[in-house]
Design a protein around this motif. Structure first.
Motif, PDB file in Angstrom:
ATOM      1  N   GLN A 181       0.849  -1.192   0.000  1.00 47.31           N
ATOM      2  CA  GLN A 181       0.000   0.000   0.000  1.00 47.31           C
ATOM      3  C   GLN A 181       0.886   1.243   0.000  1.00 47.31           C
ATOM      4  N   HIS A 182       0.406   2.268  -0.695  1.00 51.79           N
ATOM      5  CA  HIS A 182       1.101   3.547  -0.693  1.00 51.79           C
ATOM      6  C   HIS A 182       0.091   4.664  -0.464  1.00 51.79           C
ATOM      7  N   GLY A 183       0.612   5.856  -0.239  1.00 54.87           N
ATOM      8  CA  GLY A 183      -0.275   7.001  -0.054  1.00 54.87           C
ATOM      9  C   GLY A 183       0.048   8.072  -1.079  1.00 54.87           C
ATOM     10  N   ILE A 235       4.002  12.775  -2.827  1.00 53.94           N
ATOM     11  CA  ILE A 235       4.774  12.174  -1.741  1.00 53.94           C
ATOM     12  C   ILE A 235       4.047  10.915  -1.311  1.00 53.94           C
ATOM     13  N   CYS A 236       4.800   9.917  -0.863  1.00 53.71           N
ATOM     14  CA  CYS A 236       4.104   8.749  -0.316  1.00 53.71           C
ATOM     15  C   CYS A 236       3.818   9.014   1.151  1.00 53.71           C
ATOM     16  N   ASN A 237       2.548   8.959   1.518  1.00 55.33           N
ATOM     17  CA  ASN A 237       2.261   9.142   2.947  1.00 55.33           C
ATOM     18  C   ASN A 237       1.584   7.929   3.571  1.00 55.33           C
ATOM     19  N   GLU A 238       1.777   6.760   2.953  1.00 51.58           N
ATOM     20  CA  GLU A 238       1.467   5.516   3.672  1.00 51.58           C
ATOM     21  C   GLU A 238       2.783   4.783   3.859  1.00 51.58           C
ATOM     22  N   TYR A 239       3.090   4.451   5.094  1.00 51.94           N
ATOM     23  CA  TYR A 239       4.353   3.780   5.378  1.00 51.94           C
ATOM     24  C   TYR A 239       4.481   2.520   4.515  1.00 51.94           C
ATOM     25  N   CYS A 240       5.586   2.419   3.784  1.00 51.66           N
ATOM     26  CA  CYS A 240       5.750   1.303   2.854  1.00 51.66           C
ATOM     27  C   CYS A 240       7.155   0.744   2.956  1.00 51.66           C
ATOM     28  N   GLY A 241       7.625   0.604   4.171  1.00 52.14           N
ATOM     29  CA  GLY A 241       8.929  -0.024   4.341  1.00 52.14           C
ATOM     30  C   GLY A 241      10.045   0.990   4.445  1.00 52.14           C
ATOM     31  N   GLY A 287      12.247   2.301   2.659  1.00 51.00           N
ATOM     32  CA  GLY A 287      12.528   3.395   1.721  1.00 51.00           C
ATOM     33  C   GLY A 287      11.369   4.359   1.557  1.00 51.00           C
ATOM     34  N   HIS A 288      10.395   4.253   2.437  1.00 54.63           N
ATOM     35  CA  HIS A 288       9.187   5.074   2.369  1.00 54.63           C
ATOM     36  C   HIS A 288       9.477   6.557   2.125  1.00 54.63           C
ATOM     37  N   HIS A 289      10.472   7.088   2.836  1.00 56.96           N
ATOM     38  CA  HIS A 289      10.756   8.523   2.723  1.00 56.96           C
ATOM     39  C   HIS A 289      11.500   8.881   1.442  1.00 56.96           C
ATOM     40  N   LEU A 290      11.805   7.866   0.621  1.00 53.81           N
ATOM     41  CA  LEU A 290      12.460   8.156  -0.663  1.00 53.81           C
ATOM     42  C   LEU A 290      11.443   8.221  -1.790  1.00 53.81           C
ATOM     43  N   MET A 291      10.190   7.908  -1.456  1.00 54.20           N
ATOM     44  CA  MET A 291       9.185   7.727  -2.494  1.00 54.20           C
ATOM     45  C   MET A 291       8.530   9.063  -2.824  1.00 54.20           C
ATOM     46  N   ILE A 292       8.961   9.631  -3.928  1.00 56.56           N
ATOM     47  CA  ILE A 292       8.430  10.936  -4.315  1.00 56.56           C
ATOM     48  C   ILE A 292       8.372  11.012  -5.833  1.00 56.56           C
TER      49      ILE A 292
HETATM   50 CU    CU Z   1       5.360   5.059   1.661  1.00 56.67          CU
END
Ligand code: CU
Ligand code: HEM
Ligand code: CU
Lengths: 570, 51, 180
Positions: C125-127, C160-166, C168-173
């Motif tokens: 899941q992603h946000g 921006i990804c705002n669902e925690y996804c492991g 690398g979550h904070h790299l997801m843009i």
């Molecule tokens: Cu995420």
């Protein structure tokens, strides 16, 4: 016959300070659950500090991997373990002690307690080993080790046993006729919490057991959307246990400190009935921006069926301070609008904690929750820091502080030890309440600016150059949050030190009465009637309620206006 | 208290009977969200069409 | 008798309710009706109502559909990840996928035009968090979510990804570009 009666009498004691009757096994169970609760609050609070200091971008304490691990552990320890251990203690207190009866099946209750302890410890071990950083929500298809799910299942089974011991105890009291008429209001509120807990735990089982089987390879696939739907029946309803429990604690404290009775049994109980019927369906507010579920489903459920459960909370919000006002006026504090409130024992942490909890829950937690639970407004804040901002107001300023307030009163009653560090205890609710309100406000402020929750670096340093520039105000919010975190943690640590210290080193009270009266005599009919004709006139509370209402309505419409400014979406 | 006091005599009203019955409330409190939220929600998810 | 004891009156249901309590109950009941009304009302008059059109899909199918979209409308490649910038015709379909830890492709839209977005995930899941417009949508694997978006202002927007996804979550843009 005579023999058994004698045996039974032996295991009962009457508290010299409160006149309450304690059944030995019930008392030990209450103590054990309450102590376990405080231990997990302490653990979880330390994790909270680390999380807050990492999100303060200028400090950025932990590395990414540790941050996500610690955030997972924080959520589970405070939201699940601290809250539920304490609530089990509250359930046993409100049944066995308030009804003055023996607790049903103490052996089962101990079995439940052991399961909960084993589950909670196991969960911490699994999470801190580092490969279960899945957040408390553990959204499939992201996978945790099987022991992660198993630990939660064990904990939940233990808690379910606790709920049934509570219902069993209601039956015992009824059969033994230890009370007459209807249940006390406080017990009725605890029963509401227990009912919601049963639904919560059953939903948890429906989703966690298949997920566990999936993690060991027996089940092939877990549908991500169905997981979300059912997990939130568990995750959200458990927040409603907290609400029902802390509202009961508010009523209890109003009775303990002021001898207050409900303004109207009918109104307060009907409000709890609205909780039983409608609180849990608001789980849907977690799915407002999900694919696949219709707007009808979203609107009906997120509105608690026409906001009937919100209405119930607003009724409690009036009747709890209202019952205090009525009691104070009956006892002579009649001048003006607010003399009753000014004359309240603000230096007593049981009162100040309860009152800050009431105000914080209503103004910060309640208003924001209802506003962001509107189907369309949710688009603006879903998964931003606004969400943790909101629930630190509900479950920390609201529930946690209410439970802390009650604990100050319970320690001498249960453990027969005096509270130590009375000076610090005086200030503790203010420190914790203020710090947490700051956390809540600044997280919400950051969320309004779009800052995501559960995010290690909003500076996007590691992306190789693709960045997003959040406004400087967002960084300021996170810094202010970090400072509030420190204040809150000092307040939280003070609580743990005072309570644990009192248990270990507090002056033993034994059968001696304390120097100060520990429970107020119930206000009598004559006293109520002496209050100038109208027994329950509560003008001061009505004024406070109107201020609340106006803030609510303003904030609600401001957000619709804010929504209207963003992109068109349909 | 006099005989006429409505708080002390007469039949117990329906709503009070309901509120005095923990197990009936338990049943309602579990069944109502199970239907309104879980069953309704699952129905919607399983009827999502395949593209 | 306080709230810790059984009710004073046996038949408490028959007790009268004080008028300040009644006043408050009426007020909050009406307020509940107002708030209940606001959501359907916004569906009629408001411009921000997330559509719920959804299809079951698979990561492979969705990736293929996105690839087809990219092949058809790519105008250039850009940025550190050398992602295609895709400019669909005004009013057309837009495909965007989330995967660990990336949004793909970059989309270029025209201000004031309405596009049909197709959104799904290839893994967890992603946000989908569109900033600074502040639109936030949950992205769920195996479900293709279709809704319309109408940009109101030109500029560079981040997803921006705002669902925690492991880890690398904070790299997801990712990016959405809006031109006049
Ligand atoms: Cu995420
Ligand atoms: C001194 C105490 C506390 C501090 C400093 C603190 C601070 C924080 C912070 C900064 C976050 C991170 C938000 C994010 O990055 O997404 C957080 C998350 C959270 N906190 Fe606390 N908190 C404290 C106490 C509590 C308590 C007592 C509860 C519950 C009773 C609680 C429940 C949660 C939950 C459920 C989350 C979300 C975890 C997740 O996203 O999975 N916190 N807290
Ligand atoms: Cu993601």
């Amino acid at each position: 016959m005579v023999n058994t009666t004698q045996m039974l009498n032996k295991v009962f004691r009457t508290c010299p300070d409160t006149g309450l009757t304690f059944h030995g096994p019930a008392e030990n169970l209450i103590k054990a659950n309450a102590v376990a609760a405080v231990v997990f609050l302490l653990v979880g609070g330390i994790f909270g500090l680390l999380v807050g200091l990492t999100r303060w971008q200028a400090v950025h304490l932990l590395g990414a991997e540790d941050f996500y691990m610690v955030l997972t552990a924080h959520g589970l320890n405070v939201l699940i373990f601290w809250m539920i251990f304490f609530e089990i203690a509250v359930l046993y207190f409100c049944s066995s002690v308030l009804l003055g009866c023996r607790i049903a099946t103490p052996r089962w209750a101990w079995a439940g307690f052991v399961l909960m302890v084993v589950g909670a410890i196991m969960n911490n071990v699994v999470v801190l080993q580092g490969n279960a950083s899945v957040m408390m929500t553990s959204y499939a298809p992201m996978e945790a080790p099987p022991l992660f799910y198993l630990s939660l299942i064990l904990f939940a089974v233990g808690a379910l046993i606790g709920c049934f011991v509570f219902f069993g105890t209601l039956v015992v009291a009824k059969n033994d006729r230890t009370y007459e008429g209807s249940l006390p209001l406080v017990t009725f509120g605890a029963m509401t919490a227990a009912i919601i807990a049963v639904f919560t735990i059953v939903s948890g089982a429906i989703i966690l057991i298949p997920t566990f089987l999936w993690s060991v390879g027996i089940v092939g696939e877990i549908d991500a959307l169905a997981y979300r739907l059912i997990w939130w029946a568990f995750g959200h309803s458990s927040q409603q246990i907290n609400v029902a429990a802390h509202v009961s604690v508010w009523y209890a404290i109003a009775a303990i400190l002021f001898g207050a009775r409900p303004l109207s049994e009918k109104v307060s109980r009907t409000a709890f009935l609205m909780y039983i019927l409608f609180l849990q369906i608001a789980s849907a507010h977690h799915l407002l921006v999900d694919p696949g579920v219709s707007s009808n489903f979203k609107m009906f459920n997120t509105s608690y069926a026409m906001y009937l459960a919100v209405m119930a909370s607003m009724v409690h919000g009036l009747t709890v301070p209202g019952s205090i006002e009525a009691a104070q006026r009956a006892k002579g504090h009649r001048a003006g609008l607010f003399t009753w409130l000014r004359k309240a024992p603000w230096g007593n942490p049981t009162f100040s904690g309860m009152f800050i909890s009431l105000v914080g829950f209503g103004f910060l937690g309640g208003i924001t929750g209802v506003v962001m639970g509107a189907e369309q407004i949710n688009l603006l804040i879903h998964n931003t820091l606004y969400v943790p901002g909101h629930f630190h107001a509900t479950v920390v300023v609201g529930s946690t502080l209410a439970f802390m307030a009650l604990t100050y009163w319970l320690v001498p009653v249960l453990f027969r030890r005096e509270i130590i560090f009375k000076g610090l205890a005086r200030w503790q609710p203010y420190l914790f309440g203020l710090g947490m309100s700051g956390v809540s406000l600044f997280l919400m402020g950051a969320g309004t600016l779009g800052v995501p929750r559960r995010h290690w670096d909003i500076g996007f340093a590691g992306t190789g150059g693709i960045t997003h520039e959040f406004p400087a105000a967002a960084y300021t919010m996170l810094a202010l949050n970090g400072m509030s975190v420190i204040v809150a943690v000092i307040g939280g640590a003070a609580f743990c030190v005072i309570i644990v210290g009192s248990l270990l080193f507090g002056r033993k009270l034994g059968d001696q009465k304390m120097d100060v009266p520990w429970i107020a005599a119930p206000v009598t009919e004559e006293e109520y009637n002496a209050n100038g004709g109208s027994a329950f006139a509560i003008p001061g509370t009505v004024v406070l309620a109107m201020i609340f209402f106006i803030s609510f309505a303003l904030y609600y419409f401001i957000n619709w206006k804010y929504l209207a400014e963003t992109w068109g979406i349909s | 208290m006099s005989e006429q006091d409505p708080g002390e005599s007469g039949p117990v009203p329906m709503m009070q009977k309901l509120l005095d019955n923990p197990f009936l409330l338990l049943f309602i409190g579990v069944a109502s969200p199970a239907l309104l939220y879980l069953v309704w929600g699952i129905m919607e998810i399983v009827t999502i069409p395949v593209k | 008798m306080s709230s810790l004891s059984p009710p004073v009156k046996k038949l408490w249901w028959n007790e009268p309710i004080h008028k300040s309590e009644l006043l408050w109950i009426s007020l909050v009941f009406v307020w509940g009706l107002v708030m209940t009304f606001m959501m359907p009302y916004w569906h009629v008059v408001g411009k921000q109502n997330l559509g719920t059109e959804t299809y079951k899909t698979t990561p492979a199918d969705f990736q293929q559909a996105t690839q087809a979209f990219v092949d058809k409308f790519t105008v250039r490649n850009e940025g550190p990840r050398n992602h295609p910038v895709v400019a669909p015709p005004a009013g057309g379909d837009v495909y965007m996928l989330g995967r660990l830890w990336d949004w793909w492709p970059i989309v270029q839209l025209k201000k004031g035009e309405t596009y049909r977005f197709h959104l799904s995930s290839l893994d967890w899941q992603h946000g989908f968090s569109l900033q600074p417009a502040n639109i936030n949508i949950q992205v769920v694997p195996n479900y293709e979510h279709v809704f319309s978006l109408t940009p109101t202002e030109a500029g560079e927007y981040s997803v921006i990804c705002n669902e925690y996804c492991g880890i690398g979550h904070h790299l997801m843009i990712g990016k959405i570009l809006v031109v006049e």
